[in-house]
Scaffold this active site. Structure first.
Site, PDB file in Angstrom:
ATOM      1  N   GLY A   1       0.826  -1.198   0.000  1.00  0.00           N
ATOM      2  CA  GLY A   1       0.000   0.000   0.000  1.00  0.00           C
ATOM      3  C   GLY A   1       0.857   1.244   0.000  1.00  0.00           C
ATOM      4  N   GLN A   2       0.213   2.387  -0.233  1.00  0.00           N
ATOM      5  CA  GLN A   2       0.934   3.647  -0.272  1.00  0.00           C
ATOM      6  C   GLN A   2       0.103   4.711   0.414  1.00  0.00           C
ATOM      7  OE1 GLN A   2       2.283   4.834  -4.131  1.00  0.00           O
ATOM      8  NE2 GLN A   2       3.063   6.834  -3.451  1.00  0.00           N
TER       9      GLN A   2
ATOM     10  N   GLY B   1       0.377   8.862   2.603  1.00  0.00           N
ATOM     11  CA  GLY B   1       0.975  10.177   2.522  1.00  0.00           C
ATOM     12  C   GLY B   1       2.379  10.243   3.072  1.00  0.00           C
TER      13      GLY B   1
ATOM     14  N   LYS C   1       8.045  -0.218   5.895  1.00  0.00           N
ATOM     15  CA  LYS C   1       7.515   1.086   5.506  1.00  0.00           C
ATOM     16  C   LYS C   1       8.692   1.971   5.097  1.00  0.00           C
ATOM     17  CE  LYS C   1       4.125   2.986   7.668  1.00  0.00           C
ATOM     18  NZ  LYS C   1       3.315   3.642   8.703  1.00  0.00           N
TER      19      LYS C   1
ATOM     20  N   ASP D   1      -5.228   8.539  13.787  1.00  0.00           N
ATOM     21  CA  ASP D   1      -5.703   8.081  12.473  1.00  0.00           C
ATOM     22  C   ASP D   1      -6.234   6.658  12.579  1.00  0.00           C
ATOM     23  OD1 ASP D   1      -6.364   8.348   9.836  1.00  0.00           O
ATOM     24  OD2 ASP D   1      -4.388   7.827   9.078  1.00  0.00           O
TER      25      ASP D   1
END
Length: 669
Positions: free
Chosen positions: A344-345, A347, A365, A462
């Site tokens: 995944g990608q 910000g 990451k 988040d």
């Protein structure tokens, strides 16, 4: 004293240790003591001290001590002293007297001139005050202890523990004015047995005892979550549970013995002067000897400080080195950061899966290169985050630094993220209600750990379905709680000019004003509960040509008494009450005023205790008819002030993805 100084240092130390041990052996060990300076002090040889000594000297001479409780008063007006003594319900009368006598000796030694003090021994409690303390429910000062061993099959263990505590509370509260105590055991999983005991001071009413014990039980998720044993002890009540039998058979109260009343002791009825003198002199002698020993050891330890500091610095260096991965190792593990390995990608970087040479699967990451963080700061924060160990958190294994490259290496969680299952009609059937409820409870425990129980205090900022990963057994693991700036531990609320999060999950005070706290995470958790129960995204529910956001939909149906309409149709109604309770808790979490939202400790208790009544929620934040209008669409975003204090702002949209990174807040403990 001159003779002692004349002997060799070795003999001097042995002499002091011998005297210290001798004095220690005259008193039983105590668990906690509180000397309250705020309630005033008395002067030596004052009337108050005389009354206190007289009262404590006659403490255990009363013939009605057989039931393990007494309350005494002595003196008049401002010099009146009130005392309460309480022994555990399984302690025999002679042992009770001995424990209280030891408590008296310790208390007068440790609190030499305070008018109010309390001491907790393992089997008894003693307190005195210049104010009335009889028939008054008080919860402070208190303390807690826990068994260092973790329970197995935690869900079932907590269920059995909750049931046992409720039963014991009812029995103890029903006791009379001589004793309010209950002890029993219950079988849990894997042949585990939980032993529990609860007790109130008998001067409390039935209702007061019930509320006191209930308040103590509420502290278990905070102090002792997932532990095999724990205790919460206060002035008016106490609870304890263990995986071993820590109590004996409850002592029998003679049914013909009348309940006690407050006894006023006159000077003529006091004990002889010898006991009073001993109560004063022995503590004083002990204090002198302890001071001597302290001075000797302080001088010796001063020589060790420099060596210990050097060793501490070396240990920190060793820790950092053990966490650092070689860049080439990670490059090979991820097949040179191949697109086929991309998970995944977000910000703040791209996440890849990889396999180390020993076969271990990892998630890597690769942080964006425009980070302004220095190497030293980056290393320090990684060292702190690695210390976070909880079954409901994704574990950070280490880091890698190579030029401008900054990599975080996590454990690999195979079952992707929660949103992969919950929002896909073809996949959500794999999550029956039992699994969904386990996920809700696991996320709650993970957040409680981040907020209150870890070495750091962390606000996630988040929390969303894509940041909840699922392991082989569908246990939830909170991800992206890692890199953050450090702020003060006692700071309950803070402001930021850089807001990072996802619309729909963000609390209104954070989204609009940049104010964040643990209650910001509570709001996100409430949204997450409603998504898990309904199987719907918070961004909108299709109703023909109309769209309705999840919070509005949930509130409207709950208010109309149709909360069952919120539940995912793919779920059966065998656990209807649990589902409705979760909806209720979810609505409490998304209240517009953060003060009205429960803490994670209270939420864990709500999820574990079905007998606990829940408050009625008000209209949630972002409700379509409220003053705060719902946001037009869900997107991740950053907010940066142009200048400090500027009212103008620049909003930069960031593409949302399954593994989007986030900014967290860490408070060192």
């Amino acid at each position: 004293m001159a003779v002692v100084v004349a002997v060799s240092s070795r003999s001097f130390l042995c002499c002091l240790l011998f005297l210290f041990i001798a004095i220690s052996q005259t008193s039983a060990q105590y668990n906690y003591v509180s000397c309250d300076n705020n309630k005033g002090n008395y002067t030596a040889e004052s009337t108050y001290q005389t009354n206190l000594n007289t009262l404590l000297s006659n403490l255990t001479s009363n013939t009605q001590i057989n039931y393990g409780f007494y309350n005494f008063s002595y003196g008049q007006n401002s010099d009146e002293v009130n005392a309460i003594g309480l022994c555990r319900g399984d302690v025999m009368p002679d042992e009770c007297r001995s424990c209280l006598n030891d408590a008296r000796d310790n208390l007068t030694q440790l609190c030499p001139n305070q008018k109010e003090a309390i001491l907790y021994h393992d089997k008894c409690m003693l307190r005195y005050s210049n104010r009335s303390i009889f028939g008054l429910m008080e919860t402070k000062p208190s303390y807690y202890m826990y068994n260092t061993n973790n329970a197995t099959e935690v869900y079932q263990f907590n269920q059995v523990l909750s049931s046992l505590m409720r039963i014991l509370t009812g029995i103890a509260a029903s006791g009379d004015s001589r004793r309010k105590y209950a002890a029993a055991s219950a079988g849990a999983s894997n042949f585990q047995t939980i032993y529990g005991a609860v007790q109130c001071t008998p001067d409390l009413s039935r209702q007061e005892c019930f509320h006191c014990l209930f308040g103590a039980i509420k502290q278990i998720p905070t102090c002792c979550d997932e532990k095999r044993g724990g205790r919460v002890v206060g002035p008016s009540c106490n609870i304890r549970y263990e995986d071993y039998r820590f109590y004996e058979q409850t002592t029998i109260i003679d049914p013909e013995t009348p309940p006690p009343s407050t006894i006023n002791t006159s000077p003529e009825e006091s004990s002889n002067t010898t006991i009073i003198v001993i109560a004063i002199i022995v503590p004083a002698a002990a204090v002198v000897l302890v001071i001597c020993l302290f001075l000797y050891l302080t001088r010796r330890n001063a020589r060790k400080n420099h060596a210990e500091e050097d060793e501490e610095d070396q240990n920190e260096i060793n820790i950092v080195e053990s966490l650092q991965f070689n860049f080439d190792t990670i490059r090979v593990a991820t097949e040179d950061f191949s697109d086929s390995n991309k998970l995944g990608q977000g910000g703040f970087g791209i996440v890849y899966w990889g396999r180390l040479s020993n076969g271990q699967m990892i998630a890597v990451k690769r942080l964006s290169r425009d980070s302004g963080q220095g190497d030293t700061e980056f290393k320090n924060e990684v060292v702190l985050v690695v210390k976070l160990q909880h079954r409901n958190l994704v574990r950070l294994l280490g880091f890698c630094l190579e030029g401008r490259e900054r990599l975080l290496i996590y454990e690999f969680v195979p079952n992707k993220s929660l949103d992969y299952f919950i929002f896909d009609p073809a996949m959500n059937a794999q999550l029956d209600w039992e699994k969904r409820y386990k996920i809700i409870r696991g996320i709650a425990r993970g957040l409680l750990y981040l907020h209150e129980d870890s070495q750091l205090r962390i606000i996630h900022r988040d929390l969303k379905a894509s940041n909840i990963l699922l392991d082989e057994e569908m246990n939830p693991k909170i991800a992206d709680f890692g890199m953050a700036r450090l702020v003060l531990m006692d700071q309950t609320q803070a402001n930021t000019s850089r807001i990072v999060g996802t619309y729909g999950y963000m609390a209104p005070e954070y989204a609009m004003h940049g104010q964040f706290s643990v209650k910001s995470d509570v709001f996100s958790f409430g949204v997450l509960i409603l998504e898990i129960v309904s199987g719907q995204k918070n961004s909108g529910i299709n109703k023909g040509e109309n769209m309705e956001d999840l919070l509005s939909f949930a509130w409207r149906n709950w208010k109309e008494g149709k909360a069952i309409n919120i539940v995912d149709p793919s779920l059966n109604n065998n656990s209807r009450n649990e589902m409705l309770r979760c909806i209720h808790i979810g609505l409490l979490c998304v209240q517009e005023n953060l003060v009205d939202r429960p803490t994670m400790a209270n939420i864990v208790l709500m999820l574990n205790s079905y007998s606990l009544s829940l408050p009625i929620p008000a209209e949630p934040a972002f409700y379509m008819n409220s003053r705060t209008r719902s946001l037009p669409e869900m997107q991740s975003w950053e907010y940066n002030s142009r200048e400090p204090g500027s009212s103008e702002a620049i909003f930069k949209s960031v593409q949302e993805s399954e593994n989007e990174a986030s900014i967290s807040e860490l408070y060192p403990r």
